[in-house]
Design a protein around this motif. Sequence first.
Motif, PDB file in Angstrom:
ATOM      1  N   TYR A  37      38.142  27.102   0.423  1.00  0.00           N
ATOM      2  CA  TYR A  37      39.376  26.181   0.572  1.00  0.00           C
ATOM      3  C   TYR A  37      39.617  26.629   2.389  1.00  0.00           C
ATOM      4  O   TYR A  37      40.536  26.638   2.958  1.00  0.00           O
ATOM      5  N   ARG A  38      38.629  26.030   3.055  1.00  0.00           N
ATOM      6  CA  ARG A  38      39.240  26.250   4.809  1.00  0.00           C
ATOM      7  C   ARG A  38      39.970  24.845   5.283  1.00  0.00           C
ATOM      8  O   ARG A  38      40.572  25.518   6.195  1.00  0.00           O
ATOM      9  N   GLY A  39      39.928  23.951   4.912  1.00  0.00           N
ATOM     10  CA  GLY A  39      40.761  23.095   5.384  1.00  0.00           C
ATOM     11  C   GLY A  39      42.079  23.086   5.359  1.00  0.00           C
ATOM     12  O   GLY A  39      43.363  23.017   5.977  1.00  0.00           O
ATOM     13  N   ALA A  40      42.756  23.628   3.963  1.00  0.00           N
ATOM     14  CA  ALA A  40      44.508  24.198   4.199  1.00  0.00           C
ATOM     15  C   ALA A  40      44.638  25.118   5.171  1.00  0.00           C
ATOM     16  O   ALA A  40      45.841  24.792   5.261  1.00  0.00           O
ATOM     17  N   ALA A  41      44.565  26.318   5.409  1.00  0.00           N
ATOM     18  CA  ALA A  41      44.419  26.486   6.309  1.00  0.00           C
ATOM     19  C   ALA A  41      44.548  25.839   7.916  1.00  0.00           C
ATOM     20  O   ALA A  41      45.871  26.522   8.473  1.00  0.00           O
ATOM     21  N   SER A  42      44.056  24.822   8.055  1.00  0.00           N
ATOM     22  CA  SER A  42      43.668  24.458   8.847  1.00  0.00           C
ATOM     23  C   SER A  42      45.201  23.327   9.428  1.00  0.00           C
ATOM     24  O   SER A  42      45.723  23.700  10.370  1.00  0.00           O
ATOM     25  N   LEU A  43      45.875  23.301   8.192  1.00  0.00           N
ATOM     26  CA  LEU A  43      46.964  21.632   8.601  1.00  0.00           C
ATOM     27  C   LEU A  43      47.944  22.853   8.244  1.00  0.00           C
ATOM     28  O   LEU A  43      48.888  22.236   8.838  1.00  0.00           O
ATOM     29  N   CYS A  44      48.107  23.685   7.972  1.00  0.00           N
ATOM     30  CA  CYS A  44      49.595  24.272   7.583  1.00  0.00           C
ATOM     31  C   CYS A  44      49.449  24.793   9.176  1.00  0.00           C
ATOM     32  O   CYS A  44      50.446  25.319   9.187  1.00  0.00           O
ATOM     33  N   VAL A  45      48.769  25.925   9.163  1.00  0.00           N
ATOM     34  CA  VAL A  45      48.704  26.105  11.015  1.00  0.00           C
ATOM     35  C   VAL A  45      48.654  24.479  12.202  1.00  0.00           C
ATOM     36  O   VAL A  45      49.699  25.760  12.664  1.00  0.00           O
ATOM     37  N   GLU A  46      48.768  23.635  11.911  1.00  0.00           N
ATOM     38  CA  GLU A  46      48.831  22.841  12.970  1.00  0.00           C
ATOM     39  C   GLU A  46      50.262  21.997  12.108  1.00  0.00           C
ATOM     40  O   GLU A  46      51.318  22.631  13.793  1.00  0.00           O
ATOM     41  N   GLY A  47      50.739  22.704  10.720  1.00  0.00           N
ATOM     42  CA  GLY A  47      51.992  22.038  10.500  1.00  0.00           C
ATOM     43  C   GLY A  47      52.689  22.863  11.649  1.00  0.00           C
ATOM     44  O   GLY A  47      54.276  22.626  11.601  1.00  0.00           O
ATOM     45  N   ALA A  48      52.602  24.549  11.353  1.00  0.00           N
ATOM     46  CA  ALA A  48      53.724  25.065  11.896  1.00  0.00           C
ATOM     47  C   ALA A  48      53.816  25.112  13.320  1.00  0.00           C
ATOM     48  O   ALA A  48      55.182  25.172  13.443  1.00  0.00           O
ATOM     49  N   LEU A  49      52.862  24.990  13.994  1.00  0.00           N
ATOM     50  CA  LEU A  49      52.941  25.002  15.082  1.00  0.00           C
ATOM     51  C   LEU A  49      53.338  23.932  15.881  1.00  0.00           C
ATOM     52  O   LEU A  49      54.599  23.897  17.074  1.00  0.00           O
ATOM     53  N   ARG A  50      52.962  22.710  15.224  1.00  0.00           N
ATOM     54  CA  ARG A  50      53.814  21.641  15.642  1.00  0.00           C
ATOM     55  C   ARG A  50      55.283  21.184  14.676  1.00  0.00           C
ATOM     56  O   ARG A  50      56.241  20.382  15.307  1.00  0.00           O
ATOM     57  N   GLY A  51      55.616  22.085  14.234  1.00  0.00           N
ATOM     58  CA  GLY A  51      57.244  22.262  13.598  1.00  0.00           C
ATOM     59  C   GLY A  51      57.387  22.916  14.495  1.00  0.00           C
ATOM     60  O   GLY A  51      59.278  23.429  14.291  1.00  0.00           O
ATOM     61  N   GLY A  52      57.340  23.610  15.940  1.00  0.00           N
ATOM     62  CA  GLY A  52      57.913  24.215  16.275  1.00  0.00           C
ATOM     63  C   GLY A  52      58.050  26.117  16.233  1.00  0.00           C
ATOM     64  O   GLY A  52      58.733  26.206  17.450  1.00  0.00           O
TER      65      GLY A  52
END
Length: 294
Positions: A37-52
Motif C-alpha cells: 500500500y504505497r499510495g496511501a502514504a503519498s496521499l496522506c503526506v500531501e494532505g498534511a502538507l496542503r493542510g498547512g
Amino acid sequence: MQDITREMVRGLLPERRAETNKGSFGSVLAVAGSMAYRGAASLCVEGALRGGAGLVYLASVEPVLQLVLARTPECCACGCRTDAGGGIHPQDTAALRAWFTDKNTVLLAGPGLGESAGNICNVLLGKRQPWAAAVLDADALNALAAGTLRAALPEHTILTPHPGEAARLLDTTVQEIQADREGAVRQLAEEYNCVAVLKGNGTLITAPGEPVWRNTTGNAGLARGGSGDILAGIMAGLLASGWQQGRSALQAAVSAVWLHGAAADRCVKRRSSTAMLPQDIFADLGILLAEMDA
C-alpha cells in the motif's frame, strides 16, 4: 446535532502571519505505507502538507519513500527497514519515537501500514509519549479494534473510522452503526476518550461532553480508495498548524471534514463523481482555501 458551516470553518483556520516561519505551524510525522500500500502514504503526506503543517515527515520503507518524494519533495524522509510482511520493521519504530522526543509533533499513523500496524503503534504510543496529538486512521483503527494495539492513546487523539471500522471498534454491526450514527459517534468518543469522526454521508464529529457536528459537504465521488488517506492528512496538517494558536483537536477535525467535502464538491463539477480521483481534490482545496483567505 449542529451543522458545520463555511463561516465557522473560516474562523477556525490557523492564521498565516507575515512574520512566521515553518516552525510556527508545527510538524507531522506520518507513519504510513508498506510494500502493498504505497499510495496511501503519498496521499496522506500531501494532505498534511496542503493542510498547512510547517514540516511533514514520513516514516516508511524505501520503495514508499521513493514514490512519495517524487510527488512531494517537500516531505522529509525517515527511512525504515522492511519486515517480512513488507511493512516497517518494528525495531526501527523505537528509534523514530526517540528522535521525535521533545519535538511536539502530531502523529499520523495507520494509512497503508498493513498487518504490522499494531506492533508499530504499540511502540510509538508507549509510556512517556512525545506526541502533541495523534490522528489514527485505517490499519491503526483495525489494530485498535483487534486488540493488537494495546497502548494508551494520547490525550488529544482523533479516530477516523468509516462504518465498518466503527462496527469493529464497538463490537457491533455496520447495520447497527448506520441505524444510529449519532449514538455510535458519541459511544466512540466516550469509550476511547477521543475526538471521533464517523465518516460517511453526513460525517459526524464529536468529543466527550461536546455537541455532535454534522458535515453537509461531500458527494459520491469520494467513495473511492484513498479519500480517507487525504482526509487524515488534512486533519493532521490543520491540527499541527493550529496547535500553537490554541486550536483544539475537535476544531481541526471539524474543519478538515468540511474542507475535504467542499473541495470534492468543486471537483465533481470538473471531473464527475464517476471519473474524479481522490488526488484531484487537491487543486480544488487550494482554490477553496484561497477564497476563504480572501
